[in-house]
Design a protein around this motif. Structure first.
Motif, mmCIF file in Angstrom:
data_model
loop_
_atom_site.group_PDB
_atom_site.id
_atom_site.type_symbol
_atom_site.label_atom_id
_atom_site.label_comp_id
_atom_site.label_asym_id
_atom_site.label_seq_id
_atom_site.Cartn_x
_atom_site.Cartn_y
_atom_site.Cartn_z
ATOM 1 N N LEU A 1 0.810 -1.220 0.000
ATOM 2 C CA LEU A 1 0.000 0.000 0.000
ATOM 3 C C LEU A 1 0.840 1.265 0.000
ATOM 4 N N PRO B 1 -1.819 3.593 5.306
ATOM 5 C CA PRO B 1 -3.264 3.355 5.175
ATOM 6 C C PRO B 1 -3.958 3.479 6.524
ATOM 7 N N ASP B 2 -5.211 3.835 6.484
ATOM 8 C CA ASP B 2 -6.051 3.799 7.685
ATOM 9 C C ASP B 2 -6.740 2.445 7.687
ATOM 10 N N ALA C 1 -9.222 -1.243 4.722
ATOM 11 C CA ALA C 1 -7.988 -0.452 4.603
ATOM 12 C C ALA C 1 -8.235 0.645 3.585
ATOM 13 N N ARG C 2 -8.088 1.893 4.023
ATOM 14 C CA ARG C 2 -8.314 3.045 3.132
ATOM 15 C C ARG C 2 -6.988 3.739 2.844
ATOM 16 N N THR C 3 -6.727 3.944 1.557
ATOM 17 C CA THR C 3 -5.577 4.723 1.112
ATOM 18 C C THR C 3 -6.103 5.795 0.165
ATOM 19 N N THR D 1 -9.677 1.637 -1.636
ATOM 20 C CA THR D 1 -10.234 1.129 -0.387
ATOM 21 C C THR D 1 -10.362 -0.377 -0.536
#
Length: 180
Positions: A31, A35-36, A54-56, A60
């Motif tokens: 990633l 990432p969150d 996982a959000r980038t 997502t």
């Protein structure tokens, strides 16, 4: 990487959090940017559900899995997220490679500004078309003196053939005429 844990009807033990964090560290490789990650663990009757989001900035990734044990659910879920991350990473690298090929093709077509690098074949720049004006050689010389170009293609008024007048390195002019 910041990881947010949520437990729905489940007790989140520190060992469970450490286990999930150690497994999620594999995502950093694919990633890139931070990432969150949100891990949701849920208990429903005899099932243990795990969900990872996982959000980038670019994508997502989400996955869900269930089993009789949280560790097994996390492992299955992580496999799915890693597969998505690998596919996403491959798409990005393929795009970069294609972009690199396009730029190389553009460089091969255009003449570079600086000193020319040695290449296997010469580069050609298409300049467009020019109208062929009928004129005498003297008129062509006066026109090339007024322009910045080093050559002039014109129709010779005397022979009606196409001629090329060019400026030589010694300051004189060269004339190329077709054979009759």
């Amino acid at each position: 990487m910041p990881i947010l844990f949520t437990g729905r009807k489940a007790d989140l033990t520190p060992s469970m959090k450490r286990y999930a964090e150690s497994k999620l560290n594999k995502l950093d490789r694919f990633l890139g940017e931070e990432p969150d990650v949100h891990v949701i663990l849920t208990v429903e009757k005899h099932r243990r559900l795990a969900e990872i989001v996982a959000r980038t900035p670019l994508a997502t990734l989400t996955a869900r899995a269930d089993s009789a044990d949280f560790r097994e659910s996390i492992d299955r879920c992580l496999e799915r997220v890693l597969a998505q991350a690998k596919r996403n990473h491959e798409k990005l690298t393929q795009t970069r490679r294609r972009r690199g090929r396009r730029e190389a093709l553009r460089e091969a077509i255009e003449i570079p500004d600086g000193p020319a690098a040695p290449r296997d074949r010469p580069s050609i720049v298409r300049m467009g078309s020019i109208p062929l004006k009928p004129m005498s050689v003297e008129e062509a010389v006066s026109e090339i003196q007024d322009s910045r170009d080093g050559f002039l293609v014109f129709r010779n008024a005397d022979s009606q053939g196409i001629s090329v007048l060019f400026r030589r390195a010694d300051g004189r002019y060269g004339l190329i005429e077709p054979e009759s």
